[in-house]
Write a protein that holds these residues in place. Structure first.
Motif, PDB file in Angstrom:
ATOM      1  N   ALA A 231       0.914  -1.056  -0.719  1.00 45.62           N
ATOM      2  CA  ALA A 231       0.127  -0.050  -0.064  1.00 45.62           C
ATOM      3  C   ALA A 231       1.234   1.158  -0.038  1.00 45.62           C
ATOM      4  CB  ALA A 231      -1.300   0.021   1.682  1.00 45.62           C
ATOM      5  N   ALA A 232       1.767   1.333   0.403  1.00 45.36           N
ATOM      6  CA  ALA A 232       2.957   2.957   1.139  1.00 45.36           C
ATOM      7  C   ALA A 232       3.260   2.963  -0.137  1.00 45.36           C
ATOM      8  CB  ALA A 232       4.047   2.194   2.616  1.00 45.36           C
ATOM      9  N   LYS A 233       3.916   1.353  -0.684  1.00 40.68           N
ATOM     10  CA  LYS A 233       4.877   1.118  -1.981  1.00 40.68           C
ATOM     11  C   LYS A 233       3.829   2.064  -3.196  1.00 40.68           C
ATOM     12  CE  LYS A 233       7.469  -1.884  -0.904  1.00 40.68           C
ATOM     13  NZ  LYS A 233       8.338  -3.980  -1.254  1.00 40.68           N
ATOM     14  N   MET A 234       2.623   1.565  -3.708  1.00 33.80           N
ATOM     15  CA  MET A 234       1.700   2.433  -4.243  1.00 33.80           C
ATOM     16  C   MET A 234       1.830   3.322  -4.059  1.00 33.80           C
ATOM     17  SD  MET A 234      -1.919   2.954  -4.456  1.00 33.80           S
ATOM     18  CE  MET A 234      -2.026   2.303  -2.978  1.00 33.80           C
ATOM     19  N   ALA A 235       1.229   3.811  -2.948  1.00 31.85           N
ATOM     20  CA  ALA A 235       1.265   5.499  -2.824  1.00 31.85           C
ATOM     21  C   ALA A 235       2.547   6.432  -3.315  1.00 31.85           C
ATOM     22  CB  ALA A 235       0.886   5.623  -1.288  1.00 31.85           C
ATOM     23  N   THR A 236       3.166   5.308  -3.240  1.00 33.07           N
ATOM     24  CA  THR A 236       4.628   6.485  -3.469  1.00 33.07           C
ATOM     25  C   THR A 236       5.200   6.566  -5.302  1.00 33.07           C
ATOM     26  OG1 THR A 236       5.903   5.743  -1.458  1.00 33.07           O
ATOM     27  CG2 THR A 236       7.652   6.105  -3.004  1.00 33.07           C
ATOM     28  N   VAL A 237       4.647   5.109  -5.778  1.00 27.75           N
ATOM     29  CA  VAL A 237       4.765   5.146  -7.128  1.00 27.75           C
ATOM     30  C   VAL A 237       3.570   6.378  -7.969  1.00 27.75           C
ATOM     31  CG1 VAL A 237       4.176   3.518  -9.093  1.00 27.75           C
ATOM     32  CG2 VAL A 237       5.351   2.639  -7.815  1.00 27.75           C
ATOM     33  N   ALA A 238       2.775   6.416  -7.343  1.00 30.15           N
ATOM     34  CA  ALA A 238       1.729   7.126  -7.938  1.00 30.15           C
ATOM     35  C   ALA A 238       1.607   8.646  -7.470  1.00 30.15           C
ATOM     36  CB  ALA A 238       0.203   6.619  -6.765  1.00 30.15           C
TER      37      ALA A 238
ATOM     38  N   THR B 264      -5.208   7.154  -1.263  1.00 28.39           N
ATOM     39  CA  THR B 264      -3.955   6.483  -0.589  1.00 28.39           C
ATOM     40  C   THR B 264      -4.033   6.573   0.656  1.00 28.39           C
ATOM     41  OG1 THR B 264      -2.161   8.537  -0.671  1.00 28.39           O
ATOM     42  CG2 THR B 264      -2.505   6.877  -2.724  1.00 28.39           C
ATOM     43  N   ILE B 265      -3.698   7.431   1.541  1.00 31.42           N
ATOM     44  CA  ILE B 265      -4.029   7.396   3.004  1.00 31.42           C
ATOM     45  C   ILE B 265      -5.168   6.927   3.334  1.00 31.42           C
ATOM     46  CG2 ILE B 265      -4.341   9.211   4.726  1.00 31.42           C
ATOM     47  CD1 ILE B 265      -2.522  10.919   3.509  1.00 31.42           C
ATOM     48  N   PRO B 266      -5.991   7.065   3.431  1.00 31.22           N
ATOM     49  CA  PRO B 266      -7.328   5.929   3.615  1.00 31.22           C
ATOM     50  C   PRO B 266      -7.296   4.413   3.847  1.00 31.22           C
ATOM     51  CG  PRO B 266      -8.124   7.934   2.537  1.00 31.22           C
ATOM     52  CD  PRO B 266      -6.778   7.903   2.091  1.00 31.22           C
ATOM     53  N   LEU B 267      -6.401   4.136   2.200  1.00 25.95           N
ATOM     54  CA  LEU B 267      -5.844   2.755   1.649  1.00 25.95           C
ATOM     55  C   LEU B 267      -4.971   2.173   2.759  1.00 25.95           C
ATOM     56  CD1 LEU B 267      -6.211   0.342  -0.007  1.00 25.95           C
ATOM     57  CD2 LEU B 267      -4.392   1.007  -1.010  1.00 25.95           C
TER      58      LEU B 267
ATOM     59  N   PRO C 117      -6.131  -8.399  -2.015  1.00 24.52           N
ATOM     60  CA  PRO C 117      -6.945  -9.226  -4.057  1.00 24.52           C
ATOM     61  C   PRO C 117      -7.941  -8.195  -4.192  1.00 24.52           C
ATOM     62  CG  PRO C 117      -6.714 -10.947  -2.446  1.00 24.52           C
ATOM     63  CD  PRO C 117      -6.234  -9.764  -1.225  1.00 24.52           C
ATOM     64  N   GLU C 118      -8.743  -8.180  -3.918  1.00 27.10           N
ATOM     65  CA  GLU C 118     -10.048  -6.867  -3.871  1.00 27.10           C
ATOM     66  C   GLU C 118      -9.689  -5.790  -4.993  1.00 27.10           C
ATOM     67  OE1 GLU C 118     -10.456  -7.526   0.080  1.00 27.10           O
ATOM     68  OE2 GLU C 118     -10.222  -8.474  -1.212  1.00 27.10           O
ATOM     69  N   ASP C 119      -9.087  -5.404  -4.162  1.00 23.61           N
ATOM     70  CA  ASP C 119      -8.506  -3.771  -4.387  1.00 23.61           C
ATOM     71  C   ASP C 119      -7.453  -3.230  -5.542  1.00 23.61           C
ATOM     72  OD1 ASP C 119     -10.137  -2.457  -2.562  1.00 23.61           O
ATOM     73  OD2 ASP C 119      -8.904  -2.421  -1.469  1.00 23.61           O
ATOM     74  N   ILE C 120      -6.706  -5.164  -6.108  1.00 25.52           N
ATOM     75  CA  ILE C 120      -6.027  -4.919  -7.056  1.00 25.52           C
ATOM     76  C   ILE C 120      -6.616  -5.251  -8.492  1.00 25.52           C
ATOM     77  CG2 ILE C 120      -3.678  -5.668  -7.950  1.00 25.52           C
ATOM     78  CD1 ILE C 120      -2.989  -6.850  -5.497  1.00 25.52           C
ATOM     79  N   PRO C 121      -6.298  -4.634  -9.678  1.00 27.96           N
ATOM     80  CA  PRO C 121      -7.330  -4.315 -10.487  1.00 27.96           C
ATOM     81  C   PRO C 121      -6.135  -5.528 -11.676  1.00 27.96           C
ATOM     82  CG  PRO C 121      -5.534  -2.522 -11.375  1.00 27.96           C
ATOM     83  CD  PRO C 121      -6.011  -2.469  -9.449  1.00 27.96           C
ATOM     84  N   SER C 122      -7.235  -6.426 -11.880  1.00 22.94           N
ATOM     85  CA  SER C 122      -5.907  -7.122 -12.573  1.00 22.94           C
ATOM     86  C   SER C 122      -5.582  -6.189 -13.474  1.00 22.94           C
ATOM     87  CB  SER C 122      -7.272  -8.363 -13.708  1.00 22.94           C
ATOM     88  OG  SER C 122      -8.182  -7.728 -14.923  1.00 22.94           O
ATOM     89  N   ALA C 123      -4.549  -7.559 -14.736  1.00 19.03           N
ATOM     90  CA  ALA C 123      -4.229  -7.122 -15.860  1.00 19.03           C
ATOM     91  C   ALA C 123      -3.744  -6.378 -17.028  1.00 19.03           C
ATOM     92  CB  ALA C 123      -2.030  -8.113 -16.553  1.00 19.03           C
ATOM     93  N   ARG C 124      -5.386  -6.963 -17.442  1.00 19.88           N
ATOM     94  CA  ARG C 124      -6.543  -6.678 -18.401  1.00 19.88           C
ATOM     95  C   ARG C 124      -7.252  -5.308 -18.381  1.00 19.88           C
ATOM     96  NH1 ARG C 124     -10.880 -10.919 -21.401  1.00 19.88           N
ATOM     97  NH2 ARG C 124     -11.092 -10.091 -22.714  1.00 19.88           N
ATOM     98  N   THR C 125      -7.498  -5.214 -17.290  1.00 22.68           N
ATOM     99  CA  THR C 125      -7.911  -3.414 -16.936  1.00 22.68           C
ATOM    100  C   THR C 125      -7.032  -2.687 -17.005  1.00 22.68           C
ATOM    101  OG1 THR C 125      -9.959  -4.941 -16.032  1.00 22.68           O
ATOM    102  CG2 THR C 125      -8.897  -2.129 -14.977  1.00 22.68           C
ATOM    103  N   ALA C 126      -5.969  -2.658 -15.574  1.00 27.36           N
ATOM    104  CA  ALA C 126      -4.732  -1.480 -16.143  1.00 27.36           C
ATOM    105  C   ALA C 126      -3.920  -1.156 -17.329  1.00 27.36           C
ATOM    106  CB  ALA C 126      -3.918  -2.306 -15.093  1.00 27.36           C
TER     107      ALA C 126
END
Length: 656
Positions: free
Chosen positions: A229-236, A258-261, A341-350
């Motif tokens: 979650a923190a790495k995702m916030a950093t990248v985004a 990102t902070i609420p997540l 897992p439910e918060d992570i999109p599929s590669a097909r979607t992204a």
């Protein structure tokens, strides 16, 4: 905004309710923002007008939008008086800007003498710019400019080297208003052309789906890893921040997601706030745009923009390596940070072509034009076209709603107009201050005093400059802070034979990280308010997460390869030294202990970090060996099983 629509029988015909007045103000605000967006697009693609015309029109437009967007704080108590005062100052500012627009040729060719009319227009325009700056970013920046104004008129009363010969109001008006080195100088020009074009590029990128794409890709890349979650916030935040000229605005935008997540999956609120504040600040030092500062630096030192972007590459990588490793070590020891897992999109979607092609087309068109040697503004306009065309085709093919597609593009123009307001106001104010600094020569004086105190010790001079930059940059947006410290402190480094690019990158870094440095750490304030936590522990966490950034600029002075200068071996040596420094700092500040001992950890990692700065093969070898020894002995990257006691760990609340 939707009209209220319902008639109220008790209202007199022709009178607006407060709701109707707000609705009308909002519609007018959006209309002006749309005009600014169209103006930016037209001048970026077709070429700008003559310098004073381009700059005066842009200043007039942003002042108009600023008055509409940021009403007086007294409007709630005394609306009539507040609106009347705003109207008077707006009218005076419009008169000043239009005077310059229609007198541009006269100003540039005849060196005009100032009269009472010009003095009045100058006062109204300067006061309006500073008041709008106060409403948007706080009191710190206007006070700095006012101190500069006071110094111009009162500096002749100061004895010694800090005094000057004195200037009358007519000469100051000729410099500030009736020339192209005052309000209408190069910084205002950069805001009205290059930065405006990139603000439009960023707005269109987000409106055509780039924002969702960045967020989904960040989740896809880092969501399943430790500390995801923190790495995702950093990248985004890095992706958003590099096209955003303000770390604070970036925190306010991405932090709401990102902070609420991060909090939801176990990160303490102070740590979640710190991650977002540091990541958004890092976006300001990340190429290719460096939060718009790359263009200003290019103009100030006369260096090609792409050279500056390349120089920023290795330091930016080191910054994010440090943040990632620190986050990883904290989350690894505590088993937190995995994104559900439910918060992570599929590669097909992204990676869906309808979403990805506009982003790739926009960034590809931008980079192609830049590498082809075209102007930055034209490159941004080309990138916008390469982005919008596939977006329109794909959106119409999928949704078949032309109005929705058109609305997205119009909102992109509106958001660009809104986004340039604060940046343009800050740079216009900064241009006033820079012109006064140059007029009085105080920048040269302060530089010579710095060198006198530091003697011949380059690192001591660098330390004085760094502290001054942190203080001068507090409470000020990144671009304005950089302009200020570049005018006042960069000459001190240049005077002791530091290359201009190195000197400007050095002061730029410290001006940037002032937004996470207590006590006036405005990026942390915003992040902490989103996380609903106290700002002080968040600030301490932010300083520790970004600690390496306080040290890396000193490597610019000792390792020329750090800014991609010199031989391939020098560049590789600088990159290795920086990596050792970052790893040692990350291991030390993440709370990792060697054999359960914090003292042993500090005794090994702190000297390794200090040795990595020294430009010596022996020092680098020792630093490398010490860092590797700590990793092998302490095994900080070992994955612990759920429920396994962590005797070597400190409480998470005490970890940066």
């Amino acid at each position: 905004m939707r009209r209220d629509g319902a008639a109220v029988g008790t209202k007199r015909p022709g009178r607006l309710s407060s709701k109707g007045a707000l609705d009308m103000r909002e519609r007018l605000r959006q209309a002006v923002a749309l005009v600014i967006g169209v103006f930016i697009l037209y001048t970026a693609s077709m070429g700008p007008f003559d310098s004073l015309i381009q700059r005066s029109i842009m200043v007039a437009l942003v002042i108009t939008l600023g008055v509409l967007s940021f009403p007086s704080p007294f409007a709630s108590r005394h609306p009539l008086v507040a609106n009347l005062v705003d109207a008077v100052f707006w009218a005076g500012s419009m008169a000043a800007c239009l005077f310059v627009t229609f007198s541009a040729n006269w100003i540039l060719t005849s060196l005009p003498m100032a009269g009472p009319l010009h003095i009045g227009l100058t006062i109204v325009l300067v006061v309006t710019i500073l008041e709008l700056a106060r409403r948007t970013v706080g009191i710190a920046f206007p006070i700095l400019v006012l101190v500069g104004v006071a110094y111009v008129f009162l500096g002749h009363l100061i004895p010694g080297r800090l005094g000057h010969r004195g200037f009358d109001i007519y000469f100051v008006t000729e410099t500030v208003f009736l020339s192209d080195i005052g309000i209408w100088g190069s910084l205002t020009g950069i805001a009205a052309t290059i930065i405006a074009a990139f603000v439009l590029f960023g707005a269109m990128l987000l409106r055509t789906g780039g924002g969702d794409t960045f967020m989904d890709l960040a989740l896809l890349i880092s969501g399943r890893s430790t500390g995801g979650a923190a790495k995702m916030a950093t990248v985004a935040s890095a992706a958003f921040g590099t096209v955003n000229g303000s770390a604070v605005a970036n925190v306010a935008t991405t932090g709401t997601m990102t902070i609420p997540l991060m909090k939801r999956i176990g990160y303490p609120a102070p740590l979640a706030s710190a991650v977002e504040a540091v990541a958004s600040t890092g976006g300001q030092i990340t190429p290719p745009i460096l939060g718009a500062a790359a263009f200003i630096m290019s103009e100030m030192i006369g260096t090609d923009y792409l050279r500056i972007a390349l120089a920023a590459l290795i330091p930016a990588l080191l910054f994010y390596i440090g943040v990632f490793v620190t986050i990883h070590l904290i989350a690894l020891r505590k088993n937190i940070g995995y994104v559900p897992p439910e918060d992570i999109p599929s590669a097909r979607t992204a990676l869906a072509p309808v979403r990805l092609i506009p982003v790739v087309g926009g960034l590809g068109g931008l980079l192609f034009m830049l590498l082809s040697g075209r102007s930055v503004a034209l490159s941004a306009a080309t990138g916008i076209i390469c982005m919008v065309v596939p977006f329109v085709i794909g959106d119409l093919a999928v949704n078949r709603k032309p109005k929705s597609t058109a609305r997205a593009l119009i909102y992109g123009l509106v958001e660009a107009g809104t986004g340039i307001v604060i940046i343009a106001l800050m740079l216009a104010g900064a241009q006033i201050l820079v012109s006064l600094i140059n007029l009085t020569g105080i920048g040269v004086t302060l530089s010579s005093l710095t060198v006198a105190v530091g003697g011949k010790n380059l690192f001591l001079i660098g330390l004085i400059v760094a502290l001054a930059c942190l203080v001068l940059g507090m409470g000020i947006p990144t671009t304005a802070a950089y302009v200020l410290v570049a005018a006042v402190m960069a000459p001190a480094l240049i005077s002791v034979d530091v290359e201009p690019l190195v000197a400007h990158m050095f002061v730029f870094y410290y001006a940037t990280i002032s937004v996470i440095t207590p006590p006036v750490c405005i990026a942390v304030f915003v992040a902490a308010s989103i996380a609903k936590t106290d700002w002080w522990p968040a600030a301490l966490n932010a300083v520790r997460l970004g600690a390496v950034t306080y040290v890396v600029p000193f490597m610019f002075l000792s390792y020329p390869g750090m800014l991609w200068s010199g031989t391939p071996w020098q560049i590789a040596e600088a990159a290795l030294s920086g990596t050792v420094l970052v790893m040692a700092f990350s291991l030390l500040l993440s709370g990792t202990r060697i054999r359960g001992s914090r003292i042993a950890s500090a005794a090994l990692y702190l000297p390794a970090a200090m040795l990595a700065i020294v430009p010596s093969h022996l020092a680098l070898g020792l630093a490398f060996a010490m860092t590797v020894t700590g990793i092998v002995v302490g095994q900080p990257f070992r994955q612990r099983h759920p429920g396994e006691p962590d005797a070597a760990a400190v409480p998470l609340e005490q970890v940066p």
